[in-house]
Design a protein around this motif. Structure first.
Motif, PDB file in Angstrom:
ATOM      1  N   GLY A 157       2.464  10.451 -23.609  1.00  7.76           N
ATOM      2  CA  GLY A 157       2.592   9.769 -24.901  1.00  7.76           C
ATOM      3  C   GLY A 157       1.742   8.507 -24.950  1.00  7.76           C
ATOM      4  O   GLY A 157       1.065   8.221 -25.955  1.00  7.76           O
ATOM      5  N   LEU A 158       1.727   7.743 -23.840  1.00  3.28           N
ATOM      6  CA  LEU A 158       0.921   6.521 -23.759  1.00  3.28           C
ATOM      7  C   LEU A 158      -0.573   6.848 -23.855  1.00  3.28           C
ATOM      8  O   LEU A 158      -1.325   6.189 -24.575  1.00  3.28           O
ATOM      9  CB  LEU A 158       1.229   5.795 -22.441  1.00  3.28           C
ATOM     10  CG  LEU A 158       0.499   4.463 -22.223  1.00  3.28           C
ATOM     11  CD1 LEU A 158       0.987   3.409 -23.218  1.00  3.28           C
ATOM     12  CD2 LEU A 158       0.717   3.966 -20.787  1.00  3.28           C
ATOM     13  N   ARG A 159      -1.014   7.905 -23.135  1.00  3.75           N
ATOM     14  CA  ARG A 159      -2.430   8.308 -23.174  1.00  3.75           C
ATOM     15  C   ARG A 159      -2.825   8.748 -24.581  1.00  3.75           C
ATOM     16  O   ARG A 159      -3.925   8.430 -25.048  1.00  3.75           O
ATOM     17  CB  ARG A 159      -2.670   9.454 -22.187  1.00  3.75           C
ATOM     18  CG  ARG A 159      -2.566   9.051 -20.719  1.00  3.75           C
ATOM     19  CD  ARG A 159      -2.816  10.236 -19.818  1.00  3.75           C
ATOM     20  NE  ARG A 159      -4.210  10.667 -19.885  1.00  3.75           N
ATOM     21  CZ  ARG A 159      -4.635  11.877 -19.529  1.00  3.75           C
ATOM     22  NH1 ARG A 159      -3.762  12.771 -19.096  1.00  3.75           N
ATOM     23  NH2 ARG A 159      -5.898  12.187 -19.598  1.00  3.75           N
ATOM     24  N   ALA A 160      -1.942   9.495 -25.243  1.00  4.28           N
ATOM     25  CA  ALA A 160      -2.241   9.980 -26.595  1.00  4.28           C
ATOM     26  C   ALA A 160      -2.478   8.818 -27.552  1.00  4.28           C
ATOM     27  O   ALA A 160      -3.384   8.866 -28.395  1.00  4.28           O
ATOM     28  CB  ALA A 160      -1.094  10.859 -27.101  1.00  4.28           C
ATOM     29  N   HIS A 161      -1.694   7.740 -27.402  1.00  7.36           N
ATOM     30  CA  HIS A 161      -1.807   6.604 -28.323  1.00  7.36           C
ATOM     31  C   HIS A 161      -2.958   5.670 -27.964  1.00  7.36           C
ATOM     32  O   HIS A 161      -3.624   5.139 -28.857  1.00  7.36           O
ATOM     33  CB  HIS A 161      -0.486   5.809 -28.316  1.00  7.36           C
ATOM     34  CG  HIS A 161       0.514   6.344 -29.287  1.00  7.36           C
ATOM     35  ND1 HIS A 161       0.678   5.864 -30.557  1.00  7.36           N
ATOM     36  CD2 HIS A 161       1.414   7.355 -29.161  1.00  7.36           C
ATOM     37  CE1 HIS A 161       1.634   6.536 -31.173  1.00  7.36           C
ATOM     38  NE2 HIS A 161       2.101   7.448 -30.344  1.00  7.36           N
TER      39      HIS A 161
END
Length: 901
Positions: free
Chosen positions: A303-307
């Motif tokens: 989720g962090l990488r996606a954002h």
């Protein structure tokens, strides 16, 4: 002066020389038997095979039988194929039988060599696998060598992807089976997902010969084999986590745009733990560092990488409710491409799109661990010496160089180094044209398909006729390679393409005969062959006069082995030939090696444009650079294998337990022990050791026993009795549960109950193993960060994966017990309802297929079949809807029971 090592080699010989010398007495024995076996009739050769099988069955070793078996096989090969094996081919066969890699140059007849150890090891009746790099070669070699095995009274077949399971099983039951490494590995995984012992295809892993062993065990072993399927819907988890990410501030994560990496800080981890506890995703008392949190940590990281790393309009665009990836080099949309390990789903959650399901690993194995299953593993190739260390360390395989039947006549020239790519290409084209003008066949080697097509365009512009060979079509590869030795032939090939087919000077006689017969089926085959052989001999003479095959390589590969494969195309069976490498300072390896210094040196030498530097020192320097790259790649593969070895130990346990369960007719004792252990664990959790009655959690015990064992018993009253302790409660629960299961067995019938127990246990093992594989994947993706805390990631992975494995086994016991506690025979009303539902579903499907007019007749036909419905026989259920109750009576939905993927 000679060094001490050189003097010792002159006196004692190299270790390889000593190995070759040790086989000579065996070869002499085989040759001495030749006259005896020549006198045997065709039936006599088969009778010898039967005699050998009897001797093996009575305890005689295969080593003792080797001279006679090889002599029998040589005679069969002579009669069936017209080929009498050379002494060097017998040597190669001996080394293979001993479990070595036989390094034999191109054209030395490796395909025939494999028949000797295959025949010898098949005498035990346990089967032999000959492994090839592609399906074309598996079919070709098995059809060709089947003539030899038939002459010996043995069966031979090949396995390929189009075969049905029944045909595959028949092929594996042959004495000798040819197959690709991929098909063997996938069939092994498929067998370990079966639920009936009769459905298994492979019958064991006795002896394997791997052809092109360096390609299969090193090049292709970088990627594991994976069987995957759709996973459970995790949309809500992605959405929930996605809502947390925008709450993060810059102090919560570290972003490195240069390496495109992002990770949580200590403050970020603490913030996340609080928010995950509040949202119910993290249990009370659980932290993100616990093994149970691995999957959650993986999703949070994605989720962090996606954002923070993936931006709409730069890395992807949103179109038609989907996130379409953009190629960073071309700027084009990559339709159908998705990011793996849940990252694409995290992007979909971020953009508010429909979240597509992930694929989950159902089973996986690396080639390293698959091939280590064999009792004896051996291999053959033209190039293995440079990777000898890896073969020994990973597979315990020694490499032996087998002498050539005739001395090598090929001239290997020093590398020619040019200052620029353009100068090099000009020199290549000039050299090709020069050779072509004197009718010499040329094989031009390139390192990629792209470069081969670029060179093709240049040669076309120069008016040089040529063929381009790449690894797309195996049948075409064989034809092009077979023609590459003809007069005037110019062939551009990637370094790996066309392996398995020899380049014969003047062309391949057998293929010429086949082509001629295809054009004129009525021709006399023998007369046609005689005519073609005469024409071939004349063409071969002209090719030899022109200098034989000229191998021209346009670049050095990272691996010396690939370069040697290309060189080895020329000079087969004592033919003349030459090879040379054309390089430039723009080549990848030259740039890495340090072209700046070389460029300065070449400039200071006053080299003119178009001139090349040719010196043995350049060759040595490049060989050292290649050795460094090979060492680095080996270290990477070794590290990956260390992680997989941890999973492999667990895989062996699970697969062997599954096999035992499948082979057993009665597993009642296993499931009974599981149930008793579950009861003990539940009582231990509610009644801690050495505790007082007022510390007992009897309410928790009542609920957990009802939920997991299906018993509604008065544990409160039992606990209130004077003198009752935990042992007494365990004893009563065990007795009651045994009585309930005995009643169920009586209701179902003993045979049906045993079958239900087996199916439930196998299904549950498979489900738990799939979940465990997913958890281990997630653990692998996050355990590397432990290195920052001065902890060894591999040890961390070993410890945590062991804990996760124990947790999986505990939950397996609970789930099997819980499922069996709920199963019950169907009532007549339920049975009638199930049949009615089945008829309606199938009638609707039939109507859709055949038209409404036939629907009523279809319904009548289906009713006749439905009368045979049996809840214990899945074959009689038709096609239950995935969300309906499972026909077996477990009380669960079909998709979570017998319909589980």
């Amino acid at each position: 002066m000679l060094g001490i090592g050189m003097i010792a080699k002159k006196v004692f010989g190299t270790p390889n020389d000593r190995k070759v010398k040790a086989t000579r007495p065996l070869v002499a024995k085989i040759n001495a038997l030749e006259a005896e076996f020549e006198k045997l009739s065709d039936a006599g050769l088969i009778a010898k095979t039967d005699e050998f099988k009897d001797r093996v069955a009575k305890g005689e070793s295969l080593d003792a039988l080797l001279p006679e078996a090889f002599a029998n096989c040589r005679e069969a090969g002579r009669r069936a194929l017209g080929l009498r094996a050379f002494d060097t081919q017998l040597m190669g066969g001996i080394f293979l039988h001993q479990g070595n890699i036989a390094e034999m140059k191109t054209g030395e007849g490796k395909t025939l060599v494999a028949t000797f150890p295959s025949y010898l090891n098949a005498l035990s009746g346990k089967g032999v696998h000959v492994v090839t790099v592609n399906e074309y070669l598996a079919k070709r070699d098995s059809e060709w060598m089947a003539k030899v095995f038939a002459a010996l009274g043995m069966t031979c077949s090949s396995v390929h992807s189009e075969l049905s399971p029944a045909d595959k099983k028949a092929a594996y039951n042959c004495d000798v089976t040819y197959a690709t490494n991929n098909e063997l590995g996938f069939d092994y995984l498929r067998d370990n997902m079966k639920t009936e012992i009769g459905d298994l295809m492979q019958r064991g892993h006795n002896f394997a010969i791997v052809d092109e062993v360096d390609s299969i065990l090193i090049d292709e072993a970088r990627t594991p084999l994976i069987i995957s399927g759709p996973s459970d819907d995790r949309s809500e988890l992605y959405v929930t986590i996605d809502k947390l990410i925008p709450e993060l501030t810059e102090e919560h994560y570290d972003l490195d745009e240069k390496t495109r990496g992002v990770s949580f800080t200590e403050a970020g981890n603490e913030f996340l733990e609080q928010r995950l506890l509040a949202s119910g995703l993290l249990q009370e008392g659980q932290t993100l560092y616990d093994p149970e949190s691995t999957t959650l940590v993986h999703h949070v990281n994605q989720g962090l990488r996606a954002h923070k790393l993936y931006q709409n309009g730069t890395h992807y665009i949103v179109r038609d409710d989907s996130a379409m990836l953009i190629d960073e080099f071309t700027g084009r949309m990559m339709s159908g491409r998705r990011l793996s390990e849940g990252l694409h789903q995290a992007i979909e959650a971020k953009e508010g799109l429909t979240i597509q399901p992930e694929n989950v690993t159902l089973a996986s194995v690396t080639f390293q661990n698959y091939f280590r299953l064999y009792g004896t593993l051996s291999g053959m190739t033209g190039t293995a010496t440079t990777e000898a260390e890896e073969f020994m360390e990973i597979y315990s395989l020694g490499v032996v160089e087998v002498p050539t039947n005739r001395p090598i006549q090929r001239k290997d020239e020093h590398d020619r180094v040019y200052r620029s790519e353009r100068e090099k290409l000009d020199a290549v084209i000039k050299s090709v044209r020069s050779a072509n003008e004197k009718h010499q066949p040329v094989l031009v080697g390139t390192t990629s398909i792209e470069k081969s097509e670029q060179l093709s365009a240049f040669l076309t512009a120069e008016g040089v006729e040529h063929k381009v060979l790449n690894a797309r079509h195996h049948e075409q590869e064989a034809q092009i390679v077979a023609d590459a030795g003809k007069l005037n032939a110019v062939t551009i090939a990637t370094n790996m393409a066309g392996r398995g087919t020899d380049i014969q000077l003047g062309g391949n006689v057998d293929l010429k005969v086949m082509d001629a017969l295809a054009e004129n089926p009525d021709a006399d085959p023998e007369a046609l062959r005689a005519q073609i052989e005469t024409e071939h001999a004349e063409e071969k003479r002209k090719v030899i006069e022109a200098g034989g095959l000229y191998v021209l390589a346009t670049e050095r590969h990272e691996s010396r082995r690939i370069d040697n494969q290309l060189r080895g195309r020329s000079g087969r069976q004592g033919d003349p030939g030459r090879s040379v490498f054309f390089l430039s300072l723009d080549d990848d390896l030259m740039r890495i090696f340090g072209s700046d210094r070389l460029d300065k040196m070449l400039s200071s030498l006053g080299m003119k444009e178009g001139e090349a530097i040719v010196h043995p020192w350049v060759n040595k320097s490049l060989a050292k650079a290649q050795a460094k790259v090979e060492g680095r790649n080996f270290d990477i593969r070794k590290q990956l294998l260390k992680f997989d070895d941890v999973m492999n130990d667990q895989r062996k346990v699970v697969f062997s337990q599954r096999r035992e369960i499948m082979e057993s007719d009665n597993i009642n004792e296993i499931v009974t022990d599981m149930r008793h252990e579950v009861i003990e664990d539940l009582v231990d959790a509610a009644i801690p050791a050495k505790s007082y009655p007022d510390q007992w959690d009897i309410e928790k015990l009542y609920v957990s026993v009802l939920e997991n064992v299906g018993l509604d018993v008065p544990v409160k009253e039992w606990a209130a009795e004077e003198g009752v302790d935990d042992d007494a409660i365990i004893e009563r629960l065990v007795k009651t549960s045994d009585a309930v299961m005995a009643e169920k067995t009586a209701a179902f019938g003993d045979d049906q109950m045993r079958q239900i127990e087996k199916q439930f246990l196998l299904q549950t093992i498979d489900g738990k193993w799939r979940e465990h594989l997913l958890t281990l994947e997630h653990l692998r993706s996050v355990v590397g960060f432990r290195g920052y805390a001065q902890r060894d990631p591999l040890n961390e992975y070993k410890n945590e994966s062991f804990q996760l494995f124990e947790t999986m086994l505990d939950s397996l016991r609970v789930e099997v017990t819980s499922k069996l506690s709920r199963v019950r025979p169907m009532t007549e009303e339920e049975r009638a309802g199930m049949i009615q539902q089945m008829v309606a579903q199938q009638a609707a499907a039939a109507a859709a297929d055949s038209g409404a007019a036939d629907a009523s007749q279809a319904a009548e036909d289906i009713k006749d079949g439905a009368r045979d419905f049996d809840e214990n026989n899945p074959a009689s259920w038709g096609n239950p809807a995935r969300n309906n109750a499972c026909p077996c009576g477990s009380g669960k939905k079909f998709k979570h029971c017998h319909g589980a993927l």
